[in-house]
Design a protein around this motif. Sequence first.
Motif, PDB file in Angstrom:
ATOM      1  N   ALA B 363     -10.675  -4.406   3.865  1.00  0.00           N
ATOM      2  CA  ALA B 363     -10.825  -5.670   3.143  1.00  0.00           C
ATOM      3  C   ALA B 363     -11.213  -5.440   1.685  1.00  0.00           C
ATOM      4  O   ALA B 363     -11.030  -6.323   0.843  1.00  0.00           O
ATOM      5  CB  ALA B 363     -11.877  -6.546   3.837  1.00  0.00           C
ATOM      6  N   ARG B 364     -11.716  -4.266   1.395  1.00  0.00           N
ATOM      7  CA  ARG B 364     -12.072  -3.955   0.003  1.00  0.00           C
ATOM      8  C   ARG B 364     -10.911  -3.289  -0.731  1.00  0.00           C
ATOM      9  O   ARG B 364     -10.945  -3.132  -1.950  1.00  0.00           O
ATOM     10  CB  ARG B 364     -13.291  -3.031  -0.033  1.00  0.00           C
ATOM     11  CG  ARG B 364     -14.592  -3.689   0.431  1.00  0.00           C
ATOM     12  CD  ARG B 364     -15.799  -2.816   0.140  1.00  0.00           C
ATOM     13  NE  ARG B 364     -15.829  -1.612   0.950  1.00  0.00           N
ATOM     14  CZ  ARG B 364     -16.360  -1.543   2.177  1.00  0.00           C
ATOM     15  NH1 ARG B 364     -16.921  -2.608   2.725  1.00  0.00           N
ATOM     16  NH2 ARG B 364     -16.345  -0.414   2.847  1.00  0.00           N
ATOM     17  N   ALA B 365      -9.877  -2.886   0.002  1.00  0.00           N
ATOM     18  CA  ALA B 365      -8.756  -2.160  -0.606  1.00  0.00           C
ATOM     19  C   ALA B 365      -7.748  -3.125  -1.225  1.00  0.00           C
ATOM     20  O   ALA B 365      -7.735  -4.316  -0.908  1.00  0.00           O
ATOM     21  CB  ALA B 365      -8.077  -1.301   0.450  1.00  0.00           C
ATOM     22  N   GLN B 366      -6.946  -2.584  -2.105  1.00  0.00           N
ATOM     23  CA  GLN B 366      -5.876  -3.374  -2.712  1.00  0.00           C
ATOM     24  C   GLN B 366      -4.536  -2.931  -2.119  1.00  0.00           C
ATOM     25  O   GLN B 366      -4.282  -1.734  -1.990  1.00  0.00           O
ATOM     26  CB  GLN B 366      -5.845  -3.164  -4.235  1.00  0.00           C
ATOM     27  CG  GLN B 366      -7.071  -3.689  -4.970  1.00  0.00           C
ATOM     28  CD  GLN B 366      -7.224  -5.200  -4.830  1.00  0.00           C
ATOM     29  OE1 GLN B 366      -6.251  -5.936  -4.816  1.00  0.00           O
ATOM     30  NE2 GLN B 366      -8.468  -5.664  -4.702  1.00  0.00           N
ATOM     31  N   GLY B 367      -3.697  -3.903  -1.803  1.00  0.00           N
ATOM     32  CA  GLY B 367      -2.349  -3.579  -1.346  1.00  0.00           C
ATOM     33  C   GLY B 367      -2.315  -3.078   0.085  1.00  0.00           C
ATOM     34  O   GLY B 367      -3.328  -3.067   0.796  1.00  0.00           O
ATOM     35  N   ALA B 368      -1.129  -2.684   0.508  1.00  0.00           N
ATOM     36  CA  ALA B 368      -0.929  -2.216   1.880  1.00  0.00           C
ATOM     37  C   ALA B 368      -0.687  -0.720   1.864  1.00  0.00           C
ATOM     38  O   ALA B 368       0.018  -0.201   0.997  1.00  0.00           O
ATOM     39  CB  ALA B 368       0.259  -2.938   2.509  1.00  0.00           C
ATOM     40  N   GLU B 369      -1.280  -0.044   2.829  1.00  0.00           N
ATOM     41  CA  GLU B 369      -1.099   1.396   2.939  1.00  0.00           C
ATOM     42  C   GLU B 369       0.275   1.705   3.522  1.00  0.00           C
ATOM     43  O   GLU B 369       0.653   1.153   4.560  1.00  0.00           O
ATOM     44  CB  GLU B 369      -2.184   1.945   3.872  1.00  0.00           C
ATOM     45  CG  GLU B 369      -2.034   3.410   4.207  1.00  0.00           C
ATOM     46  CD  GLU B 369      -2.872   3.791   5.431  1.00  0.00           C
ATOM     47  OE1 GLU B 369      -2.329   3.818   6.540  1.00  0.00           O
ATOM     48  OE2 GLU B 369      -4.081   4.029   5.257  1.00  0.00           O
ATOM     49  N   ALA B 370       1.025   2.554   2.841  1.00  0.00           N
ATOM     50  CA  ALA B 370       2.329   2.948   3.363  1.00  0.00           C
ATOM     51  C   ALA B 370       2.127   4.111   4.329  1.00  0.00           C
ATOM     52  O   ALA B 370       1.655   5.165   3.928  1.00  0.00           O
ATOM     53  CB  ALA B 370       3.248   3.366   2.216  1.00  0.00           C
ATOM     54  N   SER B 371       2.455   3.887   5.597  1.00  0.00           N
ATOM     55  CA  SER B 371       2.295   4.986   6.562  1.00  0.00           C
ATOM     56  C   SER B 371       3.149   4.704   7.790  1.00  0.00           C
ATOM     57  O   SER B 371       3.617   3.583   7.996  1.00  0.00           O
ATOM     58  CB  SER B 371       0.828   5.126   6.980  1.00  0.00           C
ATOM     59  OG  SER B 371       0.499   4.163   7.954  1.00  0.00           O
TER      60      SER B 371
END
Lengths: 104, 390
Positions: B363-371
Amino acid sequence: MTGSLPASAREAKPTFFDEPALDALVEAVLALAEAQWVVRHRLARLEHWAQHAVEAARVPFDDAYLLPAEAEAELAAECRAFIDRLLDPFHRASSPLPPPAPSG
Amino acid sequence: MIHAVTPALRLQPTPDERARQTFVSQLRAHLLDPLAATMKARFQAEVAPSLPAGAGPREVHEAMRGHPVFRLYSAARVTAQDMVWAAVRPMVERGQVELARRFHELATRRPAGGTLRLDSDLRLPDNVTAVDVHRMPGNYHLDRGADDLAAGALYENGLAVFAAGLMGETLDDIGRSVTCWLKRRHPEFAPAVVLDLGCAVGHQTLPWKLAYPEARVMGLDVAAAGLRYAHARAEAIGVELHFLQADARRVPLPDGSVDLVFSAMFLHELPVADVRAVFAEAFRLLRPGGLMLHYELPPNRLLDAYDGFYLDWDNDYNSEPFYRAYRDLDPLAETQAAGFAAPFEASIPSLGWHGEAAVAEAARAQGAEASDRLGRLSQGIHWYVFGGWR
């Protein structure tokens, strides 16, 4: 509300092999494995019941006899191992030979 | 053993059926994890080196068609899909009368105070009636009137076998993970009215009421039998939900009457034109400051070519005809084009797999992790969400 439900999807089952019999064979092998597992589970229930029968001389038994949770968990692990063995050849299936290199 | 079905609506399998369900569930677990990993490794070692640079999911599909592991994986996965429904259908058929009785009792007593509003005149969309999605016999819209819950029961029991434990103990890990994430990402946002589009039997609707107890939470779907099941399920669990049979493109609610429009695994069941119509309808329904939020399959942009091909397998082989066209869209561009501000996307670790601390960190991160774990049903999955503000 009674009555039978549709037994299969309307769409034809996709096939993946050049020889359609191989698709049928995969289906048959998996159906056989499923049936084998049901029999294995039934045998485990019977063995468990038989052990109790010996211990208690007389215990009720019917087709709905259930295993205790611990035995169910052990069987679930056995089921995983059975599927690992069943599908092991799928992991090792060899690739088609590469096309021959163009001759000079 | 399968535990995930709502206790009050649980049907009793025979011991042999229980063993069968366990087998099918474990078979799927093997296909989705170890065999899928083998297929990817074999692709990387044997197929990828000969692919041209810039190859996409379609090229990977073409290149993989003849590979023996792809063929065995696919033949087994299609068979396992049919085995899912076959493993639960006899139990559902046997239990129909009992399910009708429980529905009648719960719908009459309404212990949680929820409601069910069906519309017998609703014309079902062609994309719903034309296909047995996920090869579920009779499809989700099967309805034989009055107290029929069979399609809902087939869906929940089938999903419990299908998910192989990957969607949480109560099949609602998506809803629990997304609500947990939203409350941490936007603690100031407290929706008074929540609408879940394409809610099926309400698995992902219910967590909204748990997260926002003061909110009026509604679930909308076109399938009457599924909604009856959803209503009975919510009442049996003791959570007040309001279910509505309607088309998500034409929701019978006033303009600006909703604070949060949500959906889970719904948009990819629609033709692209309908996805856009749903976005327009969400824009109409939302109050200024309201949020449109969807859990969905990740777009190609966030996946490499192989992982895109892997997700699109369902389009070609699992009666999901709109899957690929949906995934070809850019959800952020579509959200912006529909008029929403500040479009966003995020990858949310599964609450069940990773725990609350991991969700809070996301929730603190920006964007979506590509994995390769994004949107792919397997151990350690991350859920992909996107949305925008009204």
